[in-house]
Structures are given as C-alpha cells and as structure tokens.
Design a protein around this motif. Structure first.
Motif, mmCIF file in Angstrom:
data_model
loop_
_atom_site.group_PDB
_atom_site.id
_atom_site.type_symbol
_atom_site.label_atom_id
_atom_site.label_comp_id
_atom_site.label_asym_id
_atom_site.label_seq_id
_atom_site.Cartn_x
_atom_site.Cartn_y
_atom_site.Cartn_z
ATOM 1 N N VAL A 119 0.851 -1.189 0.000
ATOM 2 C CA VAL A 119 0.000 0.000 0.000
ATOM 3 C C VAL A 119 0.890 1.244 0.000
ATOM 4 N N PRO A 120 0.688 2.150 -0.947
ATOM 5 C CA PRO A 120 1.580 3.319 -1.038
ATOM 6 C C PRO A 120 1.177 4.447 -0.099
ATOM 7 N N LEU A 121 2.142 5.302 0.190
ATOM 8 C CA LEU A 121 1.879 6.565 0.865
ATOM 9 C C LEU A 121 1.758 7.660 -0.187
ATOM 10 N N HIS A 122 1.035 8.707 0.131
ATOM 11 C CA HIS A 122 1.040 9.881 -0.726
ATOM 12 C C HIS A 122 2.434 10.510 -0.639
ATOM 13 N N PRO A 123 2.949 11.086 -1.734
ATOM 14 C CA PRO A 123 4.294 11.684 -1.706
ATOM 15 C C PRO A 123 4.504 12.663 -0.558
ATOM 16 N N LYS A 124 3.462 13.422 -0.205
ATOM 17 C CA LYS A 124 3.596 14.366 0.910
ATOM 18 C C LYS A 124 3.791 13.622 2.226
ATOM 19 N N VAL A 143 1.025 1.076 -7.796
ATOM 20 C CA VAL A 143 -0.158 1.730 -7.236
ATOM 21 C C VAL A 143 0.205 3.119 -6.725
ATOM 22 N N LYS A 144 -0.607 4.101 -7.061
ATOM 23 C CA LYS A 144 -0.404 5.474 -6.613
ATOM 24 C C LYS A 144 -1.553 5.886 -5.702
ATOM 25 N N ARG A 145 -1.207 6.605 -4.640
ATOM 26 C CA ARG A 145 -2.243 7.183 -3.773
ATOM 27 C C ARG A 145 -2.551 8.573 -4.308
ATOM 28 N N ASN A 146 -3.821 8.830 -4.601
ATOM 29 C CA ASN A 146 -4.202 10.056 -5.286
ATOM 30 C C ASN A 146 -4.427 11.243 -4.358
#
Length: 217
Positions: free
Chosen positions: A110-115, A145-148
């Motif tokens: 599960v990804p984190l948002h870049p921030k 997977v990207k967190r939007n």
C-alpha cells in the motif's frame, strides 16, 4: 559500538536492554499473538475480503490488539522511525508462511502519498516487502499503485469517514494476467486493500491475494 553503550537498544514493551537487532526481549516476544493462519484456507481476513472483492488467499502475521505488543510493534515501525522493524517482521513472516508451489507473481505494498512519504521519511511497508521479495524470490513493484489524495492516517479517521473515501488509489502502468500479493500493515475494515484490489482487478485479467502484518480480530 559507542552509540550502543550510551544508547542501548531496549525492548519496546518492558524496556529491558536487548541486542541491537531485536525489537522485544525473549519474555515479551512470547506475548505476541501470532495468528497461525493457513494462507490457502479460510480465515477471518478472507471472510472479510470476500464481502468486498474477489480474493485468492490471505494471511496475517499477528493479531492486532489495542493494548497488546502487536500494536506497539506497528506503532514503532510507522511513527518512531524504526524502519528496520519491517525487516524483523518480515523475518517472522518467512518463518511461518509457505507459498508452496503457488507463489504470487508480484508483491505490491500500500503506497503513501508523496507528501506523507516526505513527512515520514520512508514507507513502513517497503523494507518489509523487499525482505519478503528477496526471501521468496518474488519481484516487487513500489510504483504500480499510486495514492491520489493526501489524508490523515486511516487509524485516525472515524469509520464513517473511511467509508466515504472515493477512488483514493490508481494504477500507474499496464498490468494483466498477474497474481498480485497486496501488502499492508493492519487490516481493519478492509477498505484500503479493497480499493487497491479493484484497481488491480479492473486493470486486466489479474488476481489478488492479501498479506498483512496484523489483523484487527
């Protein structure tokens, strides 16, 4: 090491001095409630996932208990800059999980948002996933997977807010005909893994299994 002399590693539960590569002393380790799930048969995660999306296999290393050691372990990993705890948890997983002849094709965490990634300095699932990848010889992809959206942690949201989240994830590249093992830290409502699973399933003729460090049972 001089640092070890002045700042010795301590058990996260009882504060006893322990070896530098350990998280808990031997006595406290015995208090961890491992699930002993069978990856291929019914368990509480599979039952919950089936209500949300088509799932192949599921596994959790520990039972998540509000006042238990498992919660402290996850907290140390996520919020106390103990990234290396992920490697330890992965080691405990490899001692207990056997894919037999049905290894997944890829590991995806599960990804984190870049921030959020910038704030924390690391994704708490990356080292865990990479350690499993090396042990089982299964490739991983941290970019699939990207967190939007940037948002506060799931654990800090109330249930209604979690259920209202819409399309928080997306797939960054073409993928089809793969069996993806989706990895997260804590399984609670299942909404996070469900959101990602549907993106993977809708991207092509893919299958999804789930592995988590702990399950809220």
């Amino acid at each position: 090491m001089i640092l070890d002399l002045f700042f010795p590693n301590r058990c996260i539960h009882c504060n006893r001095i322990i070896d530098a590569d350990l998280l808990a002393c031997s006595l406290c380790f015995e208090q961890i409630h491992f699930t002993h799930f069978d990856y291929f048969t019914e368990n509480i995660i599979k039952e919950r996932c089936k209500l949300l999306f088509p799932v192949e296999n599921t596994y959790a290393l520990m039972k998540f208990e509000e006042n238990g050691l498992s919660r402290k372990l996850i907290h140390e990993l996520k919020y106390k800059s103990r990234e290396n705890a992920g490697k330890t948890l992965a080691g405990w997983t490899t001692e207990r999980l056997d894919f037999k002849e049905e290894k997944p094709d890829m590991l995806v965490s599960v990804p984190l948002h870049p921030k959020k990634m910038k704030e924390r300095g690391y994704n708490q699932l990356h080292l865990f996933t990479e350690t499993l990848s090396a042990f089982y010889n299964i490739p991983f992809d941290h970019e699939l997977v990207k967190r939007n959206h940037y948002s506060k942690a799931q654990a800090l949201k109330d249930k209604k807010h979690r259920l209202e989240t819409v399309n928080p994830f997306s797939i960054s590249k073409s993928i089809s005909g793969k069996h993806i093992l989706l990895i997260d830290d804590v399984f609670t409502t299942g909404n996070t893994v469900s959101s990602i699973a549907w993106e993977i399933l809708n991207a092509g003729d893919n299958r999804v299994s789930v592995l988590v460090m702990s399950v809220d049972a």
